[in-house]
Design a protein around this motif. Structure first.
Motif, PDB file in Angstrom:
ATOM      1  N   VAL A 262       0.819  -1.173   0.032  1.00  9.64           N
ATOM      2  CA  VAL A 262      -0.197  -0.066  -0.024  1.00  9.64           C
ATOM      3  C   VAL A 262       0.829   1.250  -0.151  1.00  9.64           C
ATOM      4  O   VAL A 262       1.853   1.355   0.691  1.00  9.64           O
ATOM      5  CB  VAL A 262      -0.962   0.023   1.116  1.00  9.64           C
ATOM      6  CG1 VAL A 262      -1.780   1.299   1.141  1.00  9.64           C
ATOM      7  CG2 VAL A 262      -1.572  -1.044   1.300  1.00  9.64           C
ATOM      8  N   GLY A 263       0.666   2.219  -0.848  1.00 11.92           N
ATOM      9  CA  GLY A 263       1.552   3.471  -0.969  1.00 11.92           C
ATOM     10  C   GLY A 263       0.498   4.716  -1.315  1.00 11.92           C
ATOM     11  O   GLY A 263      -0.735   4.763  -1.197  1.00 11.92           O
ATOM     12  N   ARG A 264       1.112   5.574  -1.597  1.00 14.84           N
ATOM     13  CA  ARG A 264       0.518   6.801  -2.144  1.00 14.84           C
ATOM     14  C   ARG A 264       1.309   7.738  -3.299  1.00 14.84           C
ATOM     15  O   ARG A 264       2.447   7.537  -3.337  1.00 14.84           O
ATOM     16  CB  ARG A 264       0.565   7.986  -0.939  1.00 14.84           C
ATOM     17  CG  ARG A 264      -0.409   7.575   0.482  1.00 14.84           C
ATOM     18  CD  ARG A 264      -0.093   8.478   1.341  1.00 14.84           C
ATOM     19  NE  ARG A 264       1.324   8.108   1.964  1.00 14.84           N
ATOM     20  CZ  ARG A 264       2.365   8.950   1.773  1.00 14.84           C
ATOM     21  NH1 ARG A 264       2.269  10.230   1.280  1.00 14.84           N
ATOM     22  NH2 ARG A 264       3.433   8.965   2.550  1.00 14.84           N
ATOM     23  N   THR A 265       0.524   8.209  -3.856  1.00 18.09           N
ATOM     24  CA  THR A 265       1.172   9.321  -5.111  1.00 18.09           C
ATOM     25  C   THR A 265       1.510  10.411  -4.479  1.00 18.09           C
ATOM     26  O   THR A 265       1.378  10.662  -3.394  1.00 18.09           O
ATOM     27  CB  THR A 265      -0.019   9.365  -6.246  1.00 18.09           C
ATOM     28  OG1 THR A 265      -0.703  10.390  -5.720  1.00 18.09           O
ATOM     29  CG2 THR A 265      -0.636   8.423  -6.697  1.00 18.09           C
ATOM     30  N   ARG A 266       2.256  11.215  -5.131  1.00 23.58           N
ATOM     31  CA  ARG A 266       2.774  12.402  -4.960  1.00 23.58           C
ATOM     32  C   ARG A 266       1.630  13.557  -4.381  1.00 23.58           C
ATOM     33  O   ARG A 266       1.919  14.439  -3.717  1.00 23.58           O
ATOM     34  CB  ARG A 266       3.563  13.081  -5.919  1.00 23.58           C
ATOM     35  CG  ARG A 266       4.893  12.441  -6.241  1.00 23.58           C
ATOM     36  CD  ARG A 266       5.417  13.111  -7.634  1.00 23.58           C
ATOM     37  NE  ARG A 266       5.850  14.280  -7.506  1.00 23.58           N
ATOM     38  CZ  ARG A 266       7.262  14.616  -7.123  1.00 23.58           C
ATOM     39  NH1 ARG A 266       8.182  13.695  -7.119  1.00 23.58           N
ATOM     40  NH2 ARG A 266       7.820  15.656  -6.906  1.00 23.58           N
ATOM     41  N   GLY A 267       0.494  13.060  -4.978  1.00 20.82           N
ATOM     42  CA  GLY A 267      -0.705  13.979  -4.593  1.00 20.82           C
ATOM     43  C   GLY A 267      -1.618  13.287  -3.512  1.00 20.82           C
ATOM     44  O   GLY A 267      -2.700  13.944  -3.358  1.00 20.82           O
ATOM     45  N   ASP A 268      -0.992  12.633  -2.686  1.00 17.05           N
ATOM     46  CA  ASP A 268      -1.852  12.176  -1.703  1.00 17.05           C
ATOM     47  C   ASP A 268      -0.839  12.090  -0.247  1.00 17.05           C
ATOM     48  O   ASP A 268      -0.014  11.573   0.054  1.00 17.05           O
ATOM     49  CB  ASP A 268      -1.808  10.573  -1.749  1.00 17.05           C
ATOM     50  CG  ASP A 268      -3.090  10.578  -2.871  1.00 17.05           C
ATOM     51  OD1 ASP A 268      -4.180  11.132  -2.799  1.00 17.05           O
ATOM     52  OD2 ASP A 268      -2.751   9.908  -4.015  1.00 17.05           O
ATOM     53  N   CYS A 269      -1.546  12.835   0.608  1.00 19.49           N
ATOM     54  CA  CYS A 269      -0.992  12.993   2.032  1.00 19.49           C
ATOM     55  C   CYS A 269      -1.684  11.595   2.811  1.00 19.49           C
ATOM     56  O   CYS A 269      -2.679  11.573   2.728  1.00 19.49           O
ATOM     57  CB  CYS A 269      -1.524  14.249   2.802  1.00 19.49           C
ATOM     58  SG  CYS A 269      -0.652  14.601   4.270  1.00 19.49           S
ATOM     59  N   PRO A 270      -0.628  11.274   3.768  1.00 19.17           N
ATOM     60  CA  PRO A 270      -1.157  10.222   4.390  1.00 19.17           C
ATOM     61  C   PRO A 270      -2.328  10.343   5.438  1.00 19.17           C
ATOM     62  O   PRO A 270      -2.370  11.492   5.837  1.00 19.17           O
ATOM     63  CB  PRO A 270      -0.063   9.515   5.256  1.00 19.17           C
ATOM     64  CG  PRO A 270       1.007  10.750   5.281  1.00 19.17           C
ATOM     65  CD  PRO A 270       0.606  11.506   4.099  1.00 19.17           C
ATOM     66  N   GLU A 271      -3.134   9.366   5.726  1.00 11.57           N
ATOM     67  CA  GLU A 271      -4.361   9.584   6.581  1.00 11.57           C
ATOM     68  C   GLU A 271      -5.524  10.389   6.286  1.00 11.57           C
ATOM     69  O   GLU A 271      -6.590  10.207   6.628  1.00 11.57           O
ATOM     70  CB  GLU A 271      -3.865  10.075   8.178  1.00 11.57           C
ATOM     71  CG  GLU A 271      -2.675   9.284   8.811  1.00 11.57           C
ATOM     72  CD  GLU A 271      -2.195   9.804   9.978  1.00 11.57           C
ATOM     73  OE1 GLU A 271      -3.150   9.748  11.214  1.00 11.57           O
ATOM     74  OE2 GLU A 271      -0.902  10.341   9.881  1.00 11.57           O
ATOM     75  N   ILE A 272      -5.101  11.328   5.326  1.00 13.84           N
ATOM     76  CA  ILE A 272      -6.358  12.274   4.683  1.00 13.84           C
ATOM     77  C   ILE A 272      -6.794  11.990   3.211  1.00 13.84           C
ATOM     78  O   ILE A 272      -7.778  12.376   2.822  1.00 13.84           O
ATOM     79  CB  ILE A 272      -6.014  13.741   5.336  1.00 13.84           C
ATOM     80  CG1 ILE A 272      -4.880  14.120   4.367  1.00 13.84           C
ATOM     81  CG2 ILE A 272      -6.047  13.888   6.493  1.00 13.84           C
ATOM     82  CD1 ILE A 272      -4.867  15.793   4.408  1.00 13.84           C
ATOM     83  N   ASP A 273      -5.579  11.386   2.708  1.00 14.76           N
ATOM     84  CA  ASP A 273      -6.000  11.306   1.254  1.00 14.76           C
ATOM     85  C   ASP A 273      -6.028   9.595   0.631  1.00 14.76           C
ATOM     86  O   ASP A 273      -5.964   8.975   1.698  1.00 14.76           O
ATOM     87  CB  ASP A 273      -5.109  11.906   0.326  1.00 14.76           C
ATOM     88  CG  ASP A 273      -5.083  13.365   0.562  1.00 14.76           C
ATOM     89  OD1 ASP A 273      -6.069  14.272   0.733  1.00 14.76           O
ATOM     90  OD2 ASP A 273      -3.879  14.130   0.344  1.00 14.76           O
TER      91      ASP A 273
END
Length: 440
Positions: free
Chosen positions: A394-405
């Motif tokens: 599980v990860g996030r793109t540059r446009g996603d802040c952890p916990e809220i996006d």
């Protein structure tokens, strides 16, 4: 003595919790992950709005059961709710052995260490609060990101907000202090630093040398082990073109604009004390998107503010539909004691607030799904937050802040937590993406 720290509230409060843990460790105490194994429990509370206050009190009451049924000897409250209502907490919750507000870490550590039980509320008056100096911070997780607080307090005085009365005036940390903590976080394996405050655009104006947020970002850029820098809480009226251009440029600071707009109707904005109009808001958004067409815009709105008419709410819905924000949160107005808006006429019924929040979030779900559908087939840079098993992460793109996006569920192998990898997006829903690891 073994202690357990229960964190509640915002990332700024989380950072304070890390400082509390470090202070207790320095005093000779041992942190544990399970409250049932602790001799002392500290609940680091949130006191911002009613739902947060209720959550804090419920957690205190639930953990208080361990004093009856487990080994727990001491139970303390710390943080914003203790700062705001410490005396009331001590009077109403007899299981509490102390309520410690902001700026009193040494007193809390002494209470945990002491063999005597002097149940009391201790806090520093908001107007006397200084920045909570960083000496050491305890990091208990192995996520590749960490929150880094660059200032505390707020001077804006928005009519709905209790923060100035809790955390005091705006106080910037020195660049040197921030850089030392950033280096420490990099030593702990943190590749993404998320800069948090009440207002990042105001950073440095109160310091003798008058550094700006750009000065700070340029210094953080030099820390080689840090790969991403995410700047949160950009106060819209003070967001200048030079900072927009810097975030849009090719550097470690992500092209991510966290703009808490709160509303768009000019009359409501004026009553909120937001110092911006609808036309100025539109001009700001157009400036960002002109300078950086790929910018990710995140915002929050408040519905049900006193006096908000159905027409004004419809104006807000139309604005959201027109400007198509990438990320959006919606909150119901909370009538907070001691704020100016508490006294306003035209308080909106709870059921109306809830209905408006639901309508606005349903609209945003459609927008978010359409934006995510457009990403299918694209290659995105993703930071891995957790590895589920040999084939999934599980990860996030540059446009996603952890916990809220949103998150990206990644298939593949050969990746580790903290890796920044290429992912081809294969599927999407409103708030999550699925993709496949693409080796370079």
């Amino acid at each position: 003595m073994k202690f357990y720290l229960h964190k509640l509230g915002c990332p700024k409060n989380d950072v304070d919790g890390d400082y509390i843990s470090a202070c207790l460790i320095d005093a000779g105490h041992e942190p544990v992950d399970d409250p049932e194994q602790a001799d002392s429990v500290i609940v680091n509370t949130c006191g911002f709005i009613l739902p947060a206050k209720e959550e804090s009190i419920n957690e205190i009451l639930q953990l208080a059961q361990l004093k009856k049924n487990g080994r727990l000897k001491r139970l303390y409250a710390s943080g914003c709710l203790s700062q705001r209502y410490g005396d009331e907490l001590m009077a109403d919750i007899p299981e509490l052995d102390g309520a410690f507000g902001l700026g009193v870490l040494d007193s809390l550590a002494h209470a945990v260490t002491s063999s005597s039980n002097n149940s009391k509320s201790i806090k520093t008056p908001p107007h006397k609060l200084d920045y909570l100096s960083w000496h050491r911070r305890f990091i208990s997780d192995d996520y590749p990101y960490a929150y880094l607080k660059i200032s505390d307090g707020c001077d804006h005085g928005c009519s709905y907000c209790a923060i100035p009365g809790i955390r005091g005036r705006f106080r910037s940390r020195s660049i040197d202090s921030i850089l030392r903590e950033a280096e420490f976080l990099a030593d702990q394996g943190k590749k993404e630093l998320i800069l948090v405050s009440q207002d990042a655009t105001l950073y440095g104006h109160d310091l003798r040398a008058r550094p700006t947020i750009l000065d700070l970002l340029r210094e953080l850029e030099k820390i080689k082990r840090v790969k991403w820098i995410r700047l949160m809480y950009l106060y819209p009226p003070q967001l200048e073109k030079e900072l927009i251009e810097y975030l849009a440029d090719d550097n470690k600071t992500l092209n991510y604009f966290d703009l808490p707009l709160q509303h768009v109707n000019s009359e409501i904005l004026s009553a909120m004390g937001r110092r911006i109009t609808r036309s100025e808001t539109e001009r700001l958004i157009k400036t960002i998107r002109t300078i950086s067409p790929d910018a990710v815009l995140r915002t929050t709105f408040i519905v049900g503010f006193p006096g908000e008419t159905e027409q004004q709410f419809e104006e807000l819905k139309g604005f959201v539909a027109e400007y198509q924000f990438d990320r959006m949160g919606v909150f119901m107005y909370s009538r907070e004691e001691g704020t100016l808006a508490e006294t306003f006429d035209g308080q909106v019924a709870e059921e109306v607030k809830f209905s408006r929040m639901d309508e606005l979030m349903n609209l945003q779900r459609e927008i978010a799904l359409a934006k995510n559908d457009d990403l299918i087939g694209s290659l995105q840079e993703v930071i891995i937050d957790s590895v589920e098993d040999e084939r999934t992460a599980v990860g996030r793109t540059r446009g996603d802040c952890p916990e809220i996006d949103q998150e990206v569920h990644v298939r593949g192998n050969g990746f580790c937590r903290g890796d920044i990898i290429g992912v081809r997006i294969d599927a999407a829903d409103e708030y999550d993406l699925e993709g496949t690891f693409v080796e370079a």
